[in-house]
Scaffold this active site. Structure first.
Site, short mmCIF file in Angstrom:
data_model
loop_
_atom_site.label_atom_id
_atom_site.label_comp_id
_atom_site.label_asym_id
_atom_site.label_seq_id
_atom_site.Cartn_x
_atom_site.Cartn_y
_atom_site.Cartn_z
N LYS A 1 0.83 -1.21 0.00
CA LYS A 1 0.00 0.00 0.00
C LYS A 1 0.86 1.26 0.00
CE LYS A 1 -1.75 1.78 3.98
NZ LYS A 1 -1.65 3.22 4.24
N ARG B 1 -4.44 9.97 3.53
CA ARG B 1 -3.21 10.58 4.02
C ARG B 1 -2.22 10.86 2.88
NH1 ARG B 1 -1.93 13.50 7.97
NH2 ARG B 1 0.31 13.67 8.05
N CYS C 1 -5.92 8.24 8.36
CA CYS C 1 -5.96 7.73 9.73
C CYS C 1 -5.37 8.77 10.68
CB CYS C 1 -5.15 6.43 9.83
SG CYS C 1 -5.94 5.02 9.07
N ARG D 1 -0.33 14.52 12.85
CA ARG D 1 0.60 14.10 11.80
C ARG D 1 0.99 15.30 10.93
NH1 ARG D 1 -1.76 8.69 9.19
NH2 ARG D 1 0.39 8.41 8.51
N PRO D 2 1.90 16.13 11.45
CA PRO D 2 2.25 17.35 10.71
C PRO D 2 2.98 17.03 9.40
CG PRO D 2 3.71 17.04 12.60
CD PRO D 2 2.68 15.96 12.68
N ILE D 3 3.01 18.01 8.49
CA ILE D 3 3.78 17.83 7.25
C ILE D 3 4.83 18.95 7.11
CG2 ILE D 3 2.04 16.48 6.01
CD1 ILE D 3 1.38 19.09 4.45
N GLN E 1 7.94 18.93 7.58
CA GLN E 1 9.20 18.53 6.92
C GLN E 1 9.05 18.51 5.40
OE1 GLN E 1 12.15 18.04 8.84
NE2 GLN E 1 10.66 19.03 10.18
N ASP F 1 3.57 0.30 12.25
CA ASP F 1 2.33 -0.21 11.64
C ASP F 1 2.02 -1.65 12.03
OD1 ASP F 1 2.00 2.23 10.46
OD2 ASP F 1 2.80 1.64 8.52
N ARG G 1 -9.11 0.18 3.66
CA ARG G 1 -8.16 1.11 3.06
C ARG G 1 -6.85 0.41 2.73
NH1 ARG G 1 -7.62 6.44 6.33
NH2 ARG G 1 -5.99 6.46 4.78
N1 EPU Z 1 6.59 14.02 11.22
C1 EPU Z 1 6.66 15.36 11.50
N2 EPU Z 1 6.65 16.25 10.46
C2 EPU Z 1 6.57 15.83 9.17
C3 EPU Z 1 6.49 14.46 8.89
C4 EPU Z 1 6.50 13.57 9.95
O1 EPU Z 1 6.73 15.77 12.67
O2 EPU Z 1 6.56 16.68 8.26
C5 EPU Z 1 6.63 13.05 12.33
C6 EPU Z 1 5.31 12.29 12.47
O3 EPU Z 1 4.40 13.00 13.25
C7 EPU Z 1 5.78 10.99 13.08
C8 EPU Z 1 7.16 10.77 12.45
O4 EPU Z 1 7.58 12.05 12.01
O5 EPU Z 1 5.94 11.15 14.46
C9 EPU Z 1 7.19 9.81 11.28
O6 EPU Z 1 6.18 10.15 10.32
P1 EPU Z 1 6.32 9.78 8.79
O7 EPU Z 1 6.37 11.03 8.01
O8 EPU Z 1 7.43 8.80 8.63
O9 EPU Z 1 4.94 9.07 8.51
P2 EPU Z 1 3.96 9.26 7.29
O10 EPU Z 1 4.73 9.48 6.04
O11 EPU Z 1 2.88 10.22 7.63
C10 EPU Z 1 4.01 6.73 6.68
C11 EPU Z 1 3.00 5.67 6.44
C12 EPU Z 1 2.35 5.27 7.76
C13 EPU Z 1 3.44 4.82 8.73
C14 EPU Z 1 4.54 5.89 8.87
C15 EPU Z 1 5.72 5.43 9.69
C16 EPU Z 1 2.22 6.20 4.24
C17 EPU Z 1 1.14 6.71 3.39
N3 EPU Z 1 1.99 6.17 5.53
O12 EPU Z 1 3.30 7.83 7.25
O13 EPU Z 1 1.51 4.19 7.45
O14 EPU Z 1 2.87 4.59 10.00
O15 EPU Z 1 5.02 6.25 7.56
O16 EPU Z 1 6.30 4.29 9.13
O17 EPU Z 1 3.26 5.80 3.75
C18 EPU Z 1 -0.30 2.74 7.77
O18 EPU Z 1 0.02 2.18 6.71
O19 EPU Z 1 -1.15 2.28 8.57
C19 EPU Z 1 0.33 4.00 8.12
C20 EPU Z 1 -0.17 4.81 9.01
#
Ligand code: EPU
Length: 421
Positions: A22, A93, A117, A122-124, A126, A307, A400
């Site tokens: 996924k 997401r 979810c 979950r900030p962006i 970065q 996960d 999902r």
């Molecule tokens: N974070 C920030 N700022 C950012 C990005 C991340 O503070 O700009 C923090 C997050 O809050 C978190 C950590 O950094 O504490 C890691 O977040 P990451 O960005 O790695 O997660 P993501 O890209 O939002 C993806 C997967 C998630 C999985 C995480 C961690 C996708 C679409 N989602 O999320 O998958 O839990 O990486 O491996 O790739 C799932 O499949 O159930 C799922 C939630």
């Protein structure tokens, strides 16, 4: 609202074939927007997140064909829109990858803030910081992010991430492929789907190096071309079936996997008393005796994946002794499912980042609610192992991310039905 009805107690036996990943698919499909030609993508999981994404991309003017199951052909030469449908974008997401793809291809983008979810904040930031390093001007509100080229235009850059974010690493790789100059992403995420995205981009003519290490380099190219690519198997779907057998008991061959990606999970399950045999592209798991307690701390890859936190928590709930589960990626993730597991008889105490799980002999069927995708998967496993009937609400979360979960589990001997209310 549909629900799952599970009559627990049946052992799981036979074989299950794992679908495409996924979290790779939801990055690779938007990345295909960079290519003004046809990309044939194979092993695409048939899950609702992918269907929503394809609707978004189709709505932007791409031609999409699905000539056979799990194959998607995207021709993005006719994309006419850099503002994807807000309502659809908010449903998932990974729609944040549209920002990187549109910025990379057209130099501007207007994308609603993603939904999905929400088990944690979950900030962006970065992603945004990276886009600014790449020369973009960013207009960010509570509703959307708009990206345009800054005064000096878009260009490669050195970006040091504050944390190894999967989403930011992938988004910045996608954005940088067509930008002039070299981009270096430091403190990059190393998850298998980061490597898969890099392999996809390189197959289409990009020059991405070092994916799977802390430092990813992208040397900008002037254009990409179409091609064919097959997505890797889903590490977490495979891990979920392995955890299900560990919790419920039985003997299952989990096929179409990359065993190396599963080591962090299979090692723990072995420690808990399961027998695991690795083959080239399959893993057999056997569980006959009661599981033993263990300690798990979730970490970015190659550590134990966040996960899989909820699924291993079900195993711990049924193990002898007291287990400890520490979350280091998303602190609030326990709240999505622990109280539901407790309704089924689990004994879990949460203090900060750590859950202390006192194993019980048996879980009992109950009416429970899935609050996110992996929480839902854990409740399915709990229901399969429980005595009596479990009804799970909010199953759209599970759908999902798990292709044909009812069919796959039924073929293994489970008694699970999807009921339309
Ligand atoms: N974070 C920030 N700022 C950012 C990005 C991340 O503070 O700009 C923090 C997050 O809050 C978190 C950590 O950094 O504490 C890691 O977040 P990451 O960005 O790695 O997660 P993501 O890209 O939002 C993806 C997967 C998630 C999985 C995480 C961690 C996708 C679409 N989602 O999320 O998958 O839990 O990486 O491996 O790739 C799932 O499949 O159930 C799922 C939630």
């Amino acid at each position: 609202m549909a629900r799952y009805e599970i009559h627990g107690g049946n052992l799981l036996n036979g074989s299950v074939t794992i679908s495409g990943a996924k979290n790779a698919a939801v990055a690779i499909l938007p990345a295909a927007l960079l290519v003004p030609g046809k990309c044939r993508i194979e092993n695409v999981p048939d899950i609702s997140d992918v269907r929503i994404l394809l609707d978004i991309i189709r709505g932007m003017g791409a031609k999409i064909e699905q000539p056979e199951p799990n194959v998607v052909e995207i021709d993005s030469s006719s994309i006419h829109c850099t503002r994807p449908d807000d309502t659809l974008v908010k449903k998932m997401r990974a729609s944040y990858y549209l920002m990187g793809a549109l910025l990379g291809r057209f130099g501007h983008a207007h994308v609603a803030l993603p939904g999905g979810c929400n088990f944690a904040s979950r900030p962006i930031d970065q992603h945004i910081k990276g886009f600014i390093c790449l020369g973009a001007d960013v207009d960010e509100t509570d509703d959307y992010v708009a990206l345009t080229p800054g005064e000096d235009g878009l260009h490669g850059a050195r970006i040091s991430l504050d944390m190894a974010s999967v989403g930011a690493t992938a988004n910045l790789m996608i954005a940088a492929v067509l930008m002039p100059g070299q981009t270096v992403i430091e403190n990059a995420a190393k998850e298998p789907h980061i490597v898969d995205l890099a392999n996809f981009l390189n197959t289409m003519g990009a020059r991405v190096y070092g994916a799977g290490t802390d430092t990813v380099k992208v040397r900008g190219v002037s254009a990409l071309k179409g091609g064919t690519y097959a997505i890797i198997p889903d590490q977490i779907e495979a891990g979920t079936y392995l955890a299900a057998v560990a919790a419920v008991g039985g003997n299952v061959l989990v096929q179409n996997v990359i065993p190396k990606h599963l080591e962090c999970i299979t090692t723990k399950l072995q420690e808990m008393g399961c027998r695991v045999i690795n083959y080239d592209d399959a893993v057999r798991i056997q569980k006959t005796n009661r599981l033993r307690r263990t300690t798990v701390k979730t970490r970015p890859y190659p550590g134990f994946p966040t996960d899989m936190q909820a699924q291993i928590c079900v195993c711990m709930s049924l193990a002898s002794g007291v287990s400890r589960l520490t979350e280091s990626v998303y602190e609030t993730r326990f709240f999505g499912y622990c109280s539901e597991l407790e309704r089924m008889g689990a004994n879990i105490r949460i203090e900060g980042k750590t859950a202390t799980v006192v194993g019980v002999e048996q879980l009992y069927g109950a009416e429970v609610t899935a609050n996110d995708l992996r929480a839902g998967a854990a409740l399915v496993i709990a229901g399969l192992s429980a005595q009596g009937t479990t009804l799970i609400k909010n199953i759209h979360y599970v759908e999902r991310g798990y292709e044909s979960i009812i069919e796959k589990l039924t073929a293994l001997g489970a008694d699970i039905k999807r009921i339309e209310d």
